[in-house]
Write a protein that holds these residues in place. Structure first.
Motif, mmCIF file in Angstrom:
data_model
loop_
_atom_site.group_PDB
_atom_site.id
_atom_site.type_symbol
_atom_site.label_atom_id
_atom_site.label_comp_id
_atom_site.label_asym_id
_atom_site.label_seq_id
_atom_site.Cartn_x
_atom_site.Cartn_y
_atom_site.Cartn_z
ATOM 1 N N ARG A 26 6.474 -11.716 0.818
ATOM 2 C CA ARG A 26 7.022 -11.230 2.085
ATOM 3 C C ARG A 26 7.011 -9.701 2.123
ATOM 4 N N PHE A 27 7.343 -9.084 0.991
ATOM 5 C CA PHE A 27 7.317 -7.625 0.919
ATOM 6 C C PHE A 27 5.894 -7.097 1.096
ATOM 7 N N ALA A 28 4.932 -7.802 0.507
ATOM 8 C CA ALA A 28 3.526 -7.382 0.628
ATOM 9 C C ALA A 28 3.061 -7.471 2.083
ATOM 10 N N ARG A 29 3.437 -8.542 2.777
ATOM 11 C CA ARG A 29 3.073 -8.680 4.187
ATOM 12 C C ARG A 29 3.744 -7.594 5.021
ATOM 13 N N LEU A 30 4.984 -7.310 4.698
ATOM 14 C CA LEU A 30 5.707 -6.265 5.420
ATOM 15 C C LEU A 30 5.002 -4.926 5.264
ATOM 16 N N GLY A 219 0.655 -7.375 -9.182
ATOM 17 C CA GLY A 219 1.177 -8.662 -8.735
ATOM 18 C C GLY A 219 2.626 -8.934 -9.062
ATOM 19 N N PHE A 220 3.343 -7.947 -9.618
ATOM 20 C CA PHE A 220 4.732 -8.180 -10.008
ATOM 21 C C PHE A 220 5.682 -7.135 -9.425
ATOM 22 N N GLY A 221 5.265 -6.503 -8.338
ATOM 23 C CA GLY A 221 6.122 -5.516 -7.687
ATOM 24 C C GLY A 221 5.809 -4.104 -8.142
ATOM 25 N N LEU A 222 6.577 -3.573 -9.063
ATOM 26 C CA LEU A 222 6.387 -2.212 -9.557
ATOM 27 C C LEU A 222 5.067 -2.090 -10.316
ATOM 28 N N THR A 223 4.309 -1.027 -10.023
ATOM 29 C CA THR A 223 3.018 -0.812 -10.666
ATOM 30 C C THR A 223 3.056 0.448 -11.528
ATOM 31 N N PRO A 224 2.164 0.549 -12.522
ATOM 32 C CA PRO A 224 2.098 1.775 -13.330
ATOM 33 C C PRO A 224 1.824 3.017 -12.489
#
Length: 333
Positions: A26-30, A219-224
């Protein structure tokens, strides 16, 4: 290390909690459906953080809230208090919100702070510290120390003001909480003393390269890449402030920490660095308990209304912490 089902520091085998996975989608679509060509990177990240919080907001009944303002040199710090109606003589828990020191505010962490008030019975004070890039480190830490001084100065005037308080935070807020504890040990003042720490998945050092950083990079929210940007905007202070920027490196202060509960998320790029710090702190003799929340992603404590499993993990952290600091955990309803 004690935890739910994942043991040791091996990579987790179980999948992410389905409710959290749906929330991330849902966050990704937002993100995709919110074009903001007029905003720069920082403004967009702040807007999306606020929209995400609104997307899954579900206010808890029976929690009273109030706004307070701390006068500090050249600025005013907004603090929001949360109190469970009918709660007994709980303590005061100062909470520092996450968001890479750049995003997040009082509103984005309403759900978490309400749940903390419910789970612990304490008065929770959420602090809106100065954020980057407008105010670089140690500005946000200075705000935390100002609030601790205010709590000491206001004893007898505010019911939650005291000479001893608890301190906690999620993500960047957990980093600031640990930095505040180290600073207070190194530079004692008459500010309210930190009597216990609750740290949820903190970032502790920049430029990390470990298994969790690589395994959960996408794919898990926070990225490097996002974490690198956050550290970059935080700045590189000199002098003693440089020690507070990486508080886990201050061995003497870490050994003198108050009772501390640190919880990591199994599917989080920050997992390994936080757990490595916890093991080092325990080896130094710090009264620190480490928990790993299984099937959780970074930021799960902000998603309590969307995930019963995430809610259970935060409640577990509060319960374990209450035992560690010698408090009594009230029965939640």
């Amino acid at each position: 290390m004690s935890e739910g089902t994942d043991q040791g520091r091996s990579l987790p085998l179980q999948p992410v909690d389905p409710a959290l996975a749906r929330t991330l989608q849902r966050f990704a679509r937002l993100d995709t459906e919110t074009p903001t060509p007029q905003l720069d990177y920082v403004q967009r990240r702040r807007l999306l953080s606020e929209l995400q919080a609104g997307l899954i907001r579900s206010a808890l009944p029976g929690i009273s809230r109030a706004e307070h303002f701390v006068a500090a040199e050249g600025r005013e710090i907004c603090v929001r208090s949360y109190r469970k109606q009918g709660a007994g003589s709980g303590r005061t828990l100062v909470w520092l919100h996450g968001g890479g020191w750049m995003v997040g505010d009082l509103n984005t962490h309403d759900d978490l702070c309400e749940h903390l008030a419910q789970f612990t019975g304490h008065v929770v004070l959420s602090v809106h510290y100065r954020r980057t890039p407008e105010s670089r480190f140690p500005a946000p830490l200075d705000d935390v120390m100002a609030v601790l001084q205010w709590l000491s100065d206001m004893r007898g005037l505010l019911h939650f003001a005291a000479d001893k308080v608890l301190l906690g935070g999620d993500s960047a807020g957990a980093h600031l909480a640990l930095a505040a504890a180290v600073r207070q040990i190194q530079q004692p003042t008459d500010a309210a003393r930190i009597a216990g720490l609750l740290l949820l998945y903190p970032p502790l050092e920049p430029d990390q390269d470990n298994d969790s950083m690589r395994h959960f990079a996408t794919g898990f929210g926070l990225t490097p890449a996002a974490m690198q940007r956050y550290w970059q905007e935080l700045g590189r202070p000199e002098g003693q402030a440089a020690q507070w920027l990486t508080p886990g490196c201050s061995s003497a202060a870490i050994a003198a920490l108050p009772p501390t509960l640190l919880m990591t998320a199994s599917h989080d790029i920050l997992r390994d660095e936080a757990e490595a710090f916890a093991h080092e702190a325990q080896a130094l003799g710090a009264p620190l308990q480490l928990l790993r929340a299984p099937a959780m992603v970074h930021g799960f404590a902000r998603m309590l209304a969307a995930s019963p499993a995430a809610r259970q993990q935060v409640e577990l952290a509060c319960s374990a912490w209450a035992e560690l600091i010698g408090g009594q955990r009230p029965q939640s309803k």
